[in-house]
Design a protein around this motif. Structure first.
Motif, PDB file in Angstrom:
ATOM      1  N   LEU A 118       0.843  -1.073  -0.040  1.00 53.59           N
ATOM      2  CA  LEU A 118      -0.201  -0.132   0.053  1.00 53.59           C
ATOM      3  C   LEU A 118       0.841   1.117  -0.011  1.00 53.59           C
ATOM      4  N   ALA A 119       1.831   1.234   0.868  1.00 56.56           N
ATOM      5  CA  ALA A 119       2.989   2.379   0.664  1.00 56.56           C
ATOM      6  C   ALA A 119       3.450   2.621  -0.403  1.00 56.56           C
ATOM      7  N   GLN A 120       3.640   1.470  -1.422  1.00 60.03           N
ATOM      8  CA  GLN A 120       4.235   1.765  -2.680  1.00 60.03           C
ATOM      9  C   GLN A 120       3.388   2.602  -3.609  1.00 60.03           C
ATOM     10  N   MET A 121       1.974   2.351  -3.211  1.00 61.09           N
ATOM     11  CA  MET A 121       0.963   3.050  -4.120  1.00 61.09           C
ATOM     12  C   MET A 121       0.688   4.542  -3.608  1.00 61.09           C
ATOM     13  N   CYS A 122       0.992   4.749  -2.404  1.00 55.59           N
ATOM     14  CA  CYS A 122       0.930   5.800  -1.764  1.00 55.59           C
ATOM     15  C   CYS A 122       2.324   6.822  -1.605  1.00 55.59           C
ATOM     16  N   THR A 123       1.918   7.996  -1.480  1.00 54.65           N
ATOM     17  CA  THR A 123       3.021   9.107  -1.244  1.00 54.65           C
ATOM     18  C   THR A 123       2.510  10.074  -0.183  1.00 54.65           C
ATOM     19  N   LEU A 124       3.473  10.732   0.346  1.00 59.62           N
ATOM     20  CA  LEU A 124       3.183  11.704   1.271  1.00 59.62           C
ATOM     21  C   LEU A 124       2.671  13.078   0.493  1.00 59.62           C
ATOM     22  N   SER A 125       2.736  13.138  -0.532  1.00 52.26           N
ATOM     23  CA  SER A 125       2.259  14.319  -1.290  1.00 52.26           C
ATOM     24  C   SER A 125       1.394  13.948  -2.749  1.00 52.26           C
ATOM     25  N   PRO A 126       0.469  14.837  -3.106  1.00 52.43           N
ATOM     26  CA  PRO A 126      -0.039  14.464  -4.518  1.00 52.43           C
ATOM     27  C   PRO A 126       0.839  14.113  -5.676  1.00 52.43           C
ATOM     28  N   LEU A 163      -1.412  10.452   3.739  1.00 49.43           N
ATOM     29  CA  LEU A 163      -1.263   9.744   2.329  1.00 49.43           C
ATOM     30  C   LEU A 163      -1.940  10.107   1.347  1.00 49.43           C
ATOM     31  N   TYR A 164      -1.459   9.991   0.262  1.00 54.06           N
ATOM     32  CA  TYR A 164      -2.136  10.160  -1.254  1.00 54.06           C
ATOM     33  C   TYR A 164      -1.944   8.950  -2.186  1.00 54.06           C
ATOM     34  N   PHE A 165      -3.256   8.430  -2.281  1.00 54.13           N
ATOM     35  CA  PHE A 165      -3.187   7.123  -2.972  1.00 54.13           C
ATOM     36  C   PHE A 165      -3.302   7.601  -4.520  1.00 54.13           C
TER      37      PHE A 165
END
Length: 466
Positions: free
Chosen positions: A151-159, A400-402
């Motif tokens: 999930l973290a690989q699909m998500c980031t801390l910004s858009p 998080l940003y998906f």
């Protein structure tokens, strides 16, 4: 070519048409935060770009009639993102009930083993303007911790879209080789397994002996097959029912601090209270406390010489839930005490023992036995192993940003089994405690009553804090 560990492969062998072995992540996102505006095609294209640096999403199963060991992972040279990412709209009026019903239908479908074992459903048409993403991944390729990592690989801390890791882009499961697969499989089966068996037996024999000694001093966790029977301890069908609840993590921490317990103790206590309320409402509450199986991650623990590698690095402990107590504070204190007893006992057992024994899982035989077990409804012929599976996975405590969209909730949903038809998984993230509940529709069509009871039980504990 990468061979599956015995535990990873076991989830393939255990799978039947009624007993699907995939893990689900239901992610609610705010599409208004996507740079340049949201569109399904844009989201799918961004995921395709990122999968170049996500090797686990590009590998698929391979096997051979000459292979007598577990299957292997190989690179899918014909990977096509359109075979994995789908678009669907939730029926009107697009509320939680309609979303859960749609996801329950999707949860009851098996994954195609001819391609990488995952799929993503983008669900539009929600009443509040949000979009949901339902990620289904087979348990053979993911556990709770690795699921959070994926999930973290699909998500980031910004858009904004991240740069890809060049090392991950080069990583691959490799091509197939039927000859190598057969030869290394035979070497494992005829040489390494007998040696591993000889090493395992002495330590395994000590487990029931120490368990019996601990039980005499009331310092043992509950043994298997000693749980009271409930409606969830029955054979299951392919039909799935799910529900979600979201609690304030600050409220949970307030209860934790007030009564000097751990967050996991609060989770177990409110789970016990929610199930007590539900079963009592159906006039089915057992006199004895319910028993939970609590998965315990061994990621980061020392690898046993008997087993290395594999995706699923997990064991489990049994814990009583104090569902026989009505007062929420008494239940919380008792839950903390029971959890400490189970943790102390579990710590004395080799964390890699389950994974080591799983290496001996016989593929064809186990699959045949499981089908026979389900078809003959044998779950009703013996005491329940336990009543409910309760997982608690810690996630990031920041936004998080998906794929560019702000994540507002993440609900994990684990599999259910014949005789063990209730799975409750908790995932903490961004100030919330997200609770995913999965069961079989034939066992609990009113599963939302359990979800609502979680909120009620936390409010009772907050009142006690006051």
């Amino acid at each position: 070519m990468q061979r599956l560990s015995g535990l990873d492969a076991s989830f393939l062998y255990l799978e039947t048409r009624s007993q699907m072995m995939h893990i689900i992540g239901l992610i609610e996102i705010d599409p208004s935060t996507v740079p340049g505006g949201y569109s399904f095609v844009k989201l799918r294209d961004e995921l395709q770009r990122r999968i170049a640096a996500m090797p686990n999403f590009r590998r698929k199963l391979d096997n051979s009639m000459l292979n007598i060991d577990h299957p292997v992972w190989i690179e899918d040279d014909d990977f096509d993102i359109e075979r994995h990412v789908h678009r669907v709209a939730v029926p009107a009026p697009g509320g939680e009930a309609e979303l859960a019903e749609l996801c329950g239908h999707l949860a009851g479908q098996t994954l195609d083993r001819g391609k990488p074992l995952w799929e993503l459903w983008i669900i539009e048409g929600l009443a509040d303007g949000k979009v949901a993403a339902m990620l289904r991944t087979h348990h053979a390729s993911v556990d709770g911790v690795t699921g959070a990592e994926m999930l973290a690989q699909m998500c980031t801390l910004s858009p904004e879209a991240p740069e890809l890791d060049p090392d991950k882009v080069q990583e691959t499961a490799g091509p197939t080789s039927r000859t190598t697969m057969a030869l290394t499989g035979a070497m494992n089966y005829f040489v390494q397994r007998p040696i591993a068996m000889a090493r395992l037996i002495p330590g395994t024999v000590e487990v029931p002996i120490n368990w019996f000694r601990r039980s005499r001093t009331k310092s043992a966790m509950p043994a298997p097959f000693q749980a009271p029977r409930t409606r969830f301890n029955a054979p299951i069908t392919p039909h799935r029912a799910l529900a979600m609840a979201q609690l304030s993590l600050d409220d949970v921490k307030r209860v934790k601090n007030q009564f000097d317990v751990k967050i996991n103790d609060v989770v177990l206590a409110i789970t016990a209270g929610a199930l007590r309320d539900y079963l009592e409402g159906h006039d089915e509450l057992p006199d004895e406390p319910l028993v939970a199986m609590v998965p315990v991650s061994v990621h980061g623990a020392d690898e046993s010489s008997l087993v290395t590698g594999g995706t699923n690095k997990v064991t489990g402990m049994f814990a009583k839930l104090a569902s026989d107590l009505d007062d929420p504070v008494d239940r919380l204190k008792r839950a903390a005490e029971l959890a400490r007893t189970s943790k102390d006992h579990h710590a004395d057992i080799d964390a890699n023992m389950l994974r080591a024994w799983a290496q001996f899982a016989p593929g064809t035989t186990l699959a045949t036995v499981m089908k026979f077990y389900g078809d003959r409804r044998l779950a009703m012929s013996h005491p329940p192993v336990f009543n409910v599976l309760v997982s608690n996975v810690a996630g990031p405590d920041f936004p998080l940003y998906f794929l560019g969209a702000r994540v507002t909730a993440v609900y994990p949903l684990g599999p259910v089994f014949h005789g063990l038809g209730l799975n409750i998984t908790v995932f903490s993230a961004d100030g919330h405690l997200n609770i995913g509940i999965l069961t079989c529709t034939d066992l609990a069509p009113d599963v939302w009553d359990i979800a609502h009871a979680f909120d009620h039980e936390l409010k009772r504990l907050l009142e006690a804090c006051d």
